[in-house]
Write an enzyme that holds these catalytic residues in place. Structure first.
Site, PDB file in Angstrom:
ATOM      1  N   GLU A 229      33.599  71.635  83.239  1.00 42.39           N
ATOM      2  CA  GLU A 229      34.136  70.677  82.263  1.00 42.39           C
ATOM      3  C   GLU A 229      34.345  71.337  80.900  1.00 42.39           C
ATOM      4  O   GLU A 229      34.063  70.762  79.858  1.00 42.39           O
ATOM      5  CB  GLU A 229      33.234  69.448  82.140  1.00 42.39           C
ATOM      6  CG  GLU A 229      33.324  68.525  83.338  1.00 42.39           C
ATOM      7  CD  GLU A 229      32.708  67.165  83.084  1.00 42.39           C
ATOM      8  OE1 GLU A 229      32.453  66.833  81.921  1.00 42.39           O
ATOM      9  OE2 GLU A 229      32.483  66.441  84.063  1.00 42.39           O
ATOM     10  N   GLY A 230      34.842  72.549  80.915  1.00 40.61           N
ATOM     11  CA  GLY A 230      35.063  73.306  79.683  1.00 40.61           C
ATOM     12  C   GLY A 230      33.912  74.258  79.462  1.00 40.61           C
ATOM     13  O   GLY A 230      32.822  73.838  79.056  1.00 40.61           O
TER      14      GLY A 230
END
Length: 828
Positions: free
Chosen positions: A500-501
């Site tokens: 998620e990043g």
């Protein structure tokens, strides 16, 4: 003369803080000059010169037409030249989501009442029942050991339970058969599952976070919603979403997966659609998914959809049974062994109706993803990190209170207390951040910057916390087995850091890069004015934003200096704040002004190159992040009813974060490209020297003692984490023995005299030997039957906690895994 000059400085600072207009400044300047003349502080010549030097420039600014001609127009031309280029994907990322408390922290003068008015997060009766029953039942069915060693997945009955009980439809509205739980409830579920089993948490988390259900709810057509949402809610469909490519992890503009608009046959008729080719990696649930969310770059060379430019990134839903879709193979993510793998397809034809939102949403996929991720990132990984951290704190603190060395519990050693204090302080702040970020989502926000802060800093503090736990429990932590509550978490920490990043990207590009534009009250307006092709409107809009920006900078200059000179006493704090925490509110307000000032100076000095100065932007993001974490901590203290027993956790975490924020500012200044400006800023922001210190050793000992004391304060620290059965689980055994400690200490204290008199031998360090000591005390009539039971239970369950798992020497782990057999384990 001195008083007159002091009046000038004080008046100027007051007007700056009030953000007074040019005409007010002009009147104030003339009044000050008149006072000087009337009191013989300045002669007539001096008064005239001062009026010219001060009044004329102010008058030029006050007269709008003159200001626009002489100042605004040249400034706009310069701004357009230095404005960095921005790709369409960068613009979508910046504009996605909403701003919230992060904008207040950017303001230099946070509105504390706005934060205080927010209600504490709470569950409905239905949500509480689900958490207490279904979630607890699922936790009891699974464990990290079983999922990683025996099944390499959730066992079949756990998967079926997840589907049957609606875990995959928590965010889906009831009208489609879902649970329609709040964001806070979603967070509670993931946190509790993560305190037991990461595979269970991830398997539930992904369908309720960035996935087809979230995208369908916001952008899907009614037909798509009516078809998929009930099936997802019932667990008849298992979704995944394929975004990441090996060559375009964080750079969406470089996605190599292509969908060419064409005509093709679908269900016996010719329709417009895409011929899609993709190769994705790292896709959670892909090996078992029945419906694939896919992001690809659409091309329309024959303009079948539109005569406009290329449509861009597009999101579609594709059944995995569709011809040409390849799934099934698995990655092996660091012994978490949740379902994760690649997916691919070559020249797969899909109709345009499979695009999420239909043809109208072709080319709008990146914006869709960024807005959904802004909310999902605030829930999933922060919640999972808090969950495993609560498990780590519960197990480690109990271990240190019971494990004896040199005739005392190891938790009394200062070295152990230092690590425990970090664990307890970090956990209190992590959980506070999780709660506040969930509250933002429930308030209707899509907090892009706050979600990035939560994801990065909660996962990073989780990593530090687990590392400290491993250091404390030592050899027990490095020997695998069902009794080791930290090993699997320790192995899996990089997953939370990466997905998620990735955290490096999140820190260096998202938190400040997006926050500096979105949260700043004027930068985005200036950019919009500079891009406006209507020159007259652009000049007027830029004039308003530019001079508002200058006033904003001046106000924060004044606030930072006044707060620095007063030691923070003149910074703002809410009237409703507890007296014991008021100093921390003032410190955040002061640092907010310093941060805002430093941000504006950095953007002015570095211009468009700040985009590429990731170490500076990362440190500026660190300042903003620490201020948000402190805000969440102070809010939690209020929400929990100002529990005085929690003050050590509050004080340690806030003092640590303030020191981190201060160090980040100093690091920016020490690496600033203009050393003269850096020196001036340091003197201006810290006129009395650096103000914030690390938490003291005494405070650290208070935190460590609180963690090792059974009671309400420790229960609040690990609240809502899963508590396994003490009769069957080593972690539960440790907690049960830990809760017996007050009675054990009371009995042992009473028997110390008998030990001194030689009636009893010394209290044994080994819990295995303790039973014989208990029997001796019973024979001497020194303890009752009930006390003997307490001491024996403590010895038995405490020993289970301290023991290290071992296996038969002939056990072949690889062979057992292939056969799906669990090893025979001796736990002492």
């Amino acid at each position: 003369m001195i008083l007159w000059l002091v009046l000038f400085v004080a008046g100027a600072l007051a007007l700056m803080m009030m953000r007074a207009g040019a005409w007010t400044w002009l009147v104030a300047e003339l009044a000050w000059i008149w006072i000087g003349g009337m009191t013989d502080q300045a002669n007539a010549v001096a008064c005239v010169l001062l009026a010219i030097l001060l009044g004329v420039p102010t008058l030029l600014v006050a007269i709008k037409s003159v200001r626009e001609t002489l100042i605004t127009r040249p400034a706009l031309d310069i701004f357009r030249k230095i404005l960095p280029s921005m790709s369409a994907t960068e613009r979508d990322a910046i504009e996605a989501g909403t701003v919230w408390w992060d904008a207040e922290l950017f303001s230099g003068k946070p509105d504390w009442d706005k934060l205080m008015r927010l209600p504490p997060p709470a569950l409905t009766a239905e949500e509480q029942s689900f958490l207490d029953n279904e979630v607890t039942q699922l936790c009891a069915m699974v464990s990290d050991w079983d999922t990683s060693v025996v099944w390499q997945d959730l066992q079949p009955e756990a998967w079926q339970f997840v589907k049957d009980k609606g875990f995959l439809g928590m965010i889906i509205p009831k009208q489609y058969g879902g649970k329609q739980f709040s964001a806070y409830m979603h967070s509670q579920v993931i946190m509790k599952l993560s305190s037991r089993c990461s595979v269970a948490a991830i398997s539930v988390m992904v369908p309720n976070s960035l996935g087809p259900a979230e995208l369908l709810l916001h952008y899907g057509t009614e037909e798509q919603k009516n078809h998929y949402l009930p099936r997802l809610a019932r667990g008849e469909e298992i979704p995944c979403f394929a975004l990441t490519s090996p060559y375009a992890g964080s750079d969406a503009a470089a996605i190599p997966d292509i969908g060419v608009v064409c005509k093709g046959m679908h269900e016996g008729r010719e329709v417009i659609g895409f011929r899609v080719t993709w190769a994705k990696r790292y896709i959670t649930l892909a090996p078992v998914a029945t419906v694939l969310g896919l992001a690809f770059r659409a091309h329309d060379p024959d303009h079948l959809l539109s005569d406009n430019a290329e449509p861009g990134i597009t999101c579609a839903l594709i059944p995995t049974s569709h011809p040409g879709v390849v799934t099934g193979r698995r990655h092996w993510p660091l012994n978490a062994v949740f379902q994760n793998g690649p997916t691919s397809g070559e020249n797969v034809f899909i109709p345009v109706d499979w695009v999420i939102g239909g043809q109208a949403q072709v080319g709008k996929g990146w914006r869709m993803l960024m807005e959904c991720l802004a909310a999902g990132r605030a829930i999933s990984l922060p919640s999972s990190s808090v969950g495993f951290s609560k498990m780590a704190v519960r197990g480690t603190s109990a271990y240190t209170a019971m494990r004896r060395q040199f005739k005392i519990a190891i938790g009394k050693f200062e070295g152990i207390q230092e690590a425990l204090a970090r664990m307890g302080g970090n956990l209190y702040m992590m959980d506070a951040t999780r709660r506040l970020s969930s509250l933002a989502v429930d308030a209707g926000e899509k907090p892009s910057v706050i979600s990035a802060i939560s994801k990065y800093h909660v996962t990073e503090r989780g990593r530090m916390l687990v590392n400290d736990g491993m250091d404390v429990i030592g050899g027990k932590g490095i020997c695998m087995g069902p009794g080791n509550f930290l090993a699997r978490v320790y192995q899996q920490i990089p997953i939370a850091i990466t997905v998620e990043g990735a955290n490096i990207l999140t820190r260096c590009l998202i938190i400040f890069g997006q926050g500096a534009i979105r949260c700043h009250p004027y930068v985005l307006k200036e950019m919009a004015a500079a891009a406006d092709e209507d020159h007259d409107r652009a000049l007027q809009d830029f004039d308003k934003a530019f001079f508002g920006h200058l006033s904003f900078v001046a106000a924060n200059m004044a606030r930072s200096l006044v707060a620095g000179l007063s030691g923070g006493l003149l910074a703002s704090a809410p009237n409703a704040a507890a007296e014991e925490t008021r100093v921390y509110y003032r410190a955040v307000a002061r640092m907010s002004a310093c941060f805002s000032l430093l941000t504006d100076v950095s953007m002015f000095v570095l211009g468009g190159s700040l985009k590429f100065r990731e170490r500076i932007s990362g440190r500026l993001g660190d300042v903003l992040s620490q201020l948000y974490l402190i805000s969440a901590t102070l809010k939690r203290y209020e929400d929990d009813g100002r529990q005085s027993a929690d003050l050590p956790y509050v004080a340690w975490s806030v003092q640590d974060a303030l020191h981190r924020a201060q160090e980040a500012i100093i690091d920016v200044l020490e690496n600033f490209p203009n050393p003269f400006i850096a020196f001036a800023l340091r003197i201006w922001m810290f006129p009395l020297g650096l103000s914030f210190r690390k938490p003291s050793d005494r405070l650290a000992s208070e935190v460590a003692l609180a963690m090792q004391t059974p009671g309400a304060a420790r229960d609040r620290l690990v609240v809502d984490a899963y508590q396994p059965d003490f009769s069957t689980d080593p972690l539960g055994s440790g907690e049960h023995a830990f809760n017996l400690l007050p009675q054990v200490h009371e009995i042992e204290a009473r028997l110390k005299q008998s030990v001194k008199d030689g009636v009893l031998p010394a209290i044994p360090q080994s819990l295995i030997e303790m039973r014989r000591w208990n029997a001796r005390a019973m024979e001497q009539g020194l303890i009752s039957v009930d006390e003997r039971v307490v001491l024996d239970d403590f010895a038995h369950y405490g020993n289970l906690t301290v023991q290290v798992d071992d296996f038969d020497a002939g056990f072949d782990m690889k062979d057992a895994l292939q056969k799906g057999q669990a090893p025979e384990i001796i736990t002492g």
